[in-house]
Design an enzyme around this catalytic site. Sequence first.
Site, short mmCIF file in Angstrom:
data_model
loop_
_atom_site.label_atom_id
_atom_site.label_comp_id
_atom_site.label_asym_id
_atom_site.label_seq_id
_atom_site.Cartn_x
_atom_site.Cartn_y
_atom_site.Cartn_z
N GLU A 277 0.91 -1.20 -0.04
CA GLU A 277 -0.15 0.00 0.17
C GLU A 277 0.88 1.19 -0.08
OE1 GLU A 277 -3.29 2.48 2.71
OE2 GLU A 277 -2.77 0.29 3.25
N LYS A 409 -7.93 -15.23 16.03
CA LYS A 409 -7.95 -15.08 14.82
C LYS A 409 -9.49 -14.80 14.24
CE LYS A 409 -4.28 -17.94 13.60
NZ LYS A 409 -3.48 -19.28 12.91
N ASP A 485 2.04 -14.39 12.37
CA ASP A 485 0.98 -15.00 11.95
C ASP A 485 0.09 -14.02 11.27
OD1 ASP A 485 -1.26 -16.29 11.05
OD2 ASP A 485 -1.18 -17.88 12.74
N HIS A 583 -2.35 10.42 -1.45
CA HIS A 583 -2.40 9.45 -2.16
C HIS A 583 -2.16 9.45 -3.69
CE1 HIS A 583 -3.70 7.47 1.49
NE2 HIS A 583 -3.52 6.28 0.98
#
Length: 596
Positions: A277, A409, A485, A583
């Site tokens: 990104e 998670k 993870d 951006h």
Amino acid sequence: MDVRRRSNKSVYSAADEPLKPHKLSSVSPPNASDGISLPLYLTNGVFFTMFFSVMYFLLQRWREKIRNSIPLHVVTLSELAAMAGLFVSAIYLLGFFGVGFVQSALKGNQDIWDVEDDENNEKYILEEDSRRGPWPAATTLGCSVPPPPVRKIAAVAPEQPTKSATPAEKPAPIIITPASSSDDEEIIKSVVEGKTPSYSLESKLGDTKRAASIRREALQRITGKSLEGLPLEGFNYDSILGQCCEMPVGYVQIPVGIAGPLLLDGREYSVPMGTTEGCLVASTNRGCKAIAASGGATSMLLRDGMTRAPVVRFGTAKRAAELKFFVEDPANFDNISAAFNKSSRFGRLQSIQCAIAGKNLYMRFSCSTGDAMGMNMVSKGVQNVLDLLQSKYPDMDVLGISGNFCSDKKPAAVNWIEGRGKSVVCEATIKEDVVKKILKTNVASLVELNMLKNLTGSAMAGALGGFNAHASNIVSAVYLATGQDPAQNVESSHCITMMEAVNDGKDLHVSVTMPSIEVGTVGGGTQLASQAACLNLLGVKGANRDAPGSNARLLATVVAGAVLAGELSLMSAIAAGQLVNSHMKYNRSNKDVTKA
């Protein structure tokens, strides 16, 4: 291998005719039963009857000895005779069936394909490449090793002596892309045909790089899709075997940028961030600059404990409640803790929190895990406790080692309230001039925006732990760079960002509170070369021998500090109306599409 079939045309002279090795004699071969005087069925019946009768007699005798406590080695004359008969009948049966098997095998092999070197049989060569027909055209794309020029192999059927072959009967040429070696080509074809499982290549070949290359080419042939652009070379496939990734066909490149220096607790850290990104690293870097210009940030570790919550079931809710009281009784904690701790040097049980749903009981175990993230460690400890409880509560039915009351998670209120992994709070006071010069906004605008966006707006959306601008962005980037993870970004991104005007409204106090940062510096992806290098950059690579667990705790505070910098910079960009412009400058097209 080239397999050649015996030619129908004789290659022997008339004088050699009686010596042809494959010519069958008109005299029938001897059978195994020719040496027996009685008919075969009678002989078999006699020996079968003898064998089973003797076995039955001996078993009865041994049973009586066991009942009467007579040693088995004390043998009578009748037992000796019975054992002799057993031996003779066994020898006969083994010999009969053994000879019969060999004879049938030899008879069946009279029609096998032979390998001959006669030049007259060259036209009967059958290439194994023709077994599946033409490959898709896409199989020539994306080979891990540059292929040699494509060769055309024509599979010619054996000529029939009674019928001439017409042009319409000739098979079409086969175009294939050879692998780097003939052995690899055979294995690739075996995988494509489903004869060799793709997951077994590493164990069969003993070469992880070669296994990945073969699996990659087989996948391209099966799917007809090219993997060109997915790198294969330059990666240590041994390092992931059995622990990080199964059935690899390459690796994905993720650029790593550096934000910082982040001045945190009096030390400077260069924070590695793996992301695709645009503006993310630049924005976090600006936040680090503002924090450093204001004297740095301070962090505090509030809690450190990984959790696992099995679910068990009883016949009644009363029995489930009895176990809940037993587990939560402080008098029983020492025995439970001893069972939990016996499987790890670093795993130490801290607490057990229970919840009942009817006849089902959920027990949320929390324990320290040293420098490891600790999921496997806590799971082993929980299994030890379940084995202990099973002996005291035999009617307990263990339904699962994880009942989602952990919770791993998944966004969950229990993690938001109770914490999971490392709970950290990080704060900084940003001076008024820094807010104006570096962040290009003012304190009042930031405080108001934080209240309406991060607090009120998130409440309107019914957010669970999402009272922030983009904590997940920074957490994910640092996790990817340091071998954590990635899926645990879900609960690790729980964060509430607070902003308040201090010092008579001149300066800005900003903080992030993150109750469930799940990180480790040993195990999993942390041992891979790239990820280990990023951990080394932060000074937290591997386990800390002097103070076990301190490296993982330090990494958690760095994550929180980076989130603080990212929140500060993004909120300032929104308050100043710079978000879209930044951006467009770094990673987006700014052309007017209506004029295109």
